[in-house]
Motif scaffolding. Structure first.
Motif, mmCIF file in Angstrom:
data_model
loop_
_atom_site.group_PDB
_atom_site.id
_atom_site.type_symbol
_atom_site.label_atom_id
_atom_site.label_comp_id
_atom_site.label_asym_id
_atom_site.label_seq_id
_atom_site.Cartn_x
_atom_site.Cartn_y
_atom_site.Cartn_z
ATOM 1 N N THR A 1 0.826 -1.209 0.000
ATOM 2 C CA THR A 1 0.000 0.000 0.000
ATOM 3 C C THR A 1 0.860 1.259 0.000
ATOM 4 O O THR A 1 0.663 2.169 -0.810
ATOM 5 C CB THR A 1 -0.923 0.026 1.224
ATOM 6 O OG1 THR A 1 -1.813 -1.083 1.163
ATOM 7 C CG2 THR A 1 -1.724 1.313 1.286
ATOM 8 N N GLY B 1 -7.211 11.140 -7.352
ATOM 9 C CA GLY B 1 -7.037 9.701 -7.442
ATOM 10 C C GLY B 1 -5.596 9.240 -7.429
ATOM 11 O O GLY B 1 -5.316 8.086 -7.741
ATOM 12 N N ASN C 1 -8.914 11.497 -0.444
ATOM 13 C CA ASN C 1 -10.108 10.902 -1.023
ATOM 14 C C ASN C 1 -10.543 9.739 -0.140
ATOM 15 O O ASN C 1 -9.739 9.198 0.630
ATOM 16 C CB ASN C 1 -9.847 10.398 -2.445
ATOM 17 C CG ASN C 1 -9.700 11.539 -3.439
ATOM 18 O OD1 ASN C 1 -10.350 12.571 -3.312
ATOM 19 N ND2 ASN C 1 -8.832 11.352 -4.415
ATOM 20 N N GLU C 2 -11.789 9.350 -0.263
ATOM 21 C CA GLU C 2 -12.337 8.305 0.596
ATOM 22 C C GLU C 2 -11.639 6.963 0.378
ATOM 23 O O GLU C 2 -11.583 6.129 1.283
ATOM 24 C CB GLU C 2 -13.832 8.165 0.341
ATOM 25 C CG GLU C 2 -14.562 7.321 1.372
ATOM 26 C CD GLU C 2 -16.067 7.360 1.175
ATOM 27 O OE1 GLU C 2 -16.505 7.805 0.090
ATOM 28 O OE2 GLU C 2 -16.793 6.956 2.092
ATOM 29 N N ASP C 3 -11.110 6.744 -0.840
ATOM 30 C CA ASP C 3 -10.481 5.461 -1.143
ATOM 31 C C ASP C 3 -9.013 5.390 -0.759
ATOM 32 O O ASP C 3 -8.322 4.433 -1.083
ATOM 33 C CB ASP C 3 -10.642 5.130 -2.633
ATOM 34 C CG ASP C 3 -9.954 6.147 -3.533
ATOM 35 O OD1 ASP C 3 -9.358 7.121 -3.002
ATOM 36 O OD2 ASP C 3 -10.005 5.986 -4.767
ATOM 37 N N THR D 1 -6.677 7.577 -1.704
ATOM 38 C CA THR D 1 -5.854 8.375 -2.614
ATOM 39 C C THR D 1 -5.985 9.847 -2.242
ATOM 40 O O THR D 1 -6.627 10.199 -1.252
ATOM 41 C CB THR D 1 -6.269 8.147 -4.075
ATOM 42 O OG1 THR D 1 -7.646 8.563 -4.246
ATOM 43 C CG2 THR D 1 -6.130 6.673 -4.456
ATOM 44 N N GLU E 1 -11.762 7.872 -10.017
ATOM 45 C CA GLU E 1 -12.984 8.513 -9.552
ATOM 46 C C GLU E 1 -12.684 9.886 -8.985
ATOM 47 O O GLU E 1 -11.619 10.154 -8.466
ATOM 48 C CB GLU E 1 -13.647 7.653 -8.465
ATOM 49 C CG GLU E 1 -14.116 6.297 -8.976
ATOM 50 C CD GLU E 1 -15.187 6.416 -10.028
ATOM 51 O OE1 GLU E 1 -15.991 7.356 -9.938
ATOM 52 O OE2 GLU E 1 -15.227 5.568 -10.936
#
Length: 361
Positions: free
Chosen positions: A188, A214, A243-245, A247, A303
């Motif tokens: 990660t 992203g 970002n929520e993911d 990134t 996204e």
């Protein structure tokens, strides 16, 4: 007040812990703690649910060879919570305060340059959103940044065991755990995800925004060029947001005349750490998204591009800020990162990744 996260250079890794103790704050835990590796949250604790927990799947590797790992981390947080509560009362007396909302905050951690082997450690405490006292690790002394902190400075300066313990933790134990965490989460933490880049403009008189989203890692440069040279005037840089993911996103705004939209002179450049190639988007009216519905997305595939992505990302950033205020220390002044983290009294059992009981003010 601002949250400041040090943007690391390529090859540099960081381990940071952020503690916030508070009193009389409605609907907010009395004590919260967050741990971060390379600005990725990996540890969380708060007094409403008093159990340390991993925030990344790879953090479970820490307990594979040490079944007591999370129990010990919980014990550290519980002990620190009590000391923070006492410190708030001590400092309130120094300010002749009797009640109201107050906070005692701590940042500590270390950095390791994987390429050069260089290391560094940081130590800082704050009270009610202002710098209070910090450790000068090089000269092994405390620095008071508030008049009422002079008492704490002298008290801790006289405790040589405390200062030596901090030095040992920041320069050795913290670095050892940082290396372990980087290895645990390498899939990660060492990944590279290219950005999606878009241009948009609210109306013909508004600045043109270049929005990159992203991407990973966090280290990025987003800027405008004119005729091949970087533009500094009429440019406003945004902050890097989560970002929520997991990134990140970032924007840079350029004020231009309407006729410049089709001049072919301007381009947005995105440089991402770990990627040799620049991501270049030429400013043309046809690719600028506006309220009139033009489509301006380039490098599709991630996204959150375009204005809606920026708004969503900003909201996510605010929500993350609210969540991380449990751990990310809030200081009104943006400090140089090399003066921005703190560490409390530690033991030398070689097993704890975060600190033991913090010293009272």
């Amino acid at each position: 007040m601002s949250v400041y996260l040090h943007i690391l250079s390529p090859g540099t890794h960081s381990l940071k812990y952020f503690y916030t103790g508070s009193s009389q704050v409605p609907n907010f835990p009395e004590f919260v703690a967050v741990g971060m590796v390379d600005n990725v949250q990996m540890f969380y604790y708060d007094s409403n649910n008093p159990r340390a927990m991993p925030k990344q799947d790879w953090m479970n590797k820490a307990a594979e060879g040490d079944p007591q790992y999370w129990e010990r981390e919980t014990g550290i947080a519980v002990g620190t919570q009590q000391v923070f509560k006492a410190s708030i009362e001590i400092v309130k007396q120094r300010f002749n305060q009797t009640g109201g909302v107050h906070s005692w905050q701590q940042m500590y951690g270390c950095e390791w340059d994987e390429e050069t082997g260089a290391t560094d450690g940081y130590n800082q405490f704050g009270y009610d959103g202002e710098d209070y006292v910090s450790l000068d690790l090089k000269n092994m002394r405390w620095i008071a940044t508030a008049q009422t902190a002079v008492i704490t400075k002298h008290k801790w300066d006289q405790d040589r065991a405390l200062t030596e313990g901090l030095k040992h933790y920041l320069t050795q134990i913290c670095i050892d755990w940082l290396k372990k965490y980087v290895d645990y989460g390498k899939s990660t933490l060492k990944r590279t995800v290219p950005p999606s880049v878009s241009l948009f403009q609210k109306n013909p008189s508004s600045p043109v925004t270049c929005h990159a989203t992203g991407f990973y890692p966090r280290s990025i440069m987003v800027f405008w060029r004119r005729d091949g040279d970087q533009v500094y005037e009429d440019v406003e840089h945004g902050e890097v947001l989560h970002n929520e993911d997991g990134t990140f996103q970032n924007s840079v705004h350029l004020t231009v005349k309407p006729e410049d939209l089709d001049s072919g002179r301007y381009e947005c450049v995105v440089q991402l750490s770990g990627v040799q190639e620049d991501f270049v988007t030429k400013l043309e009216r046809s690719v600028v998204e506006t309220n009139h519905g033009n489509t301006g997305r380039t490098n599709p595939g991630a996204e959150g591009s375009g204005p809606s992505g920026l708004i969503i990302g900003a909201v996510v950033g605010v929500l993350l800020l609210v969540a991380i205020v449990c751990g990310v220390v809030i200081w009104k002044k943006k400090k140089d990162a090399k003066k921005g983290f703190s560490q409390a009294n530690t033991s030398d059992d070689g097993s704890n990744s975060s600190n033991n009981t913090a010293p009272k003010a």
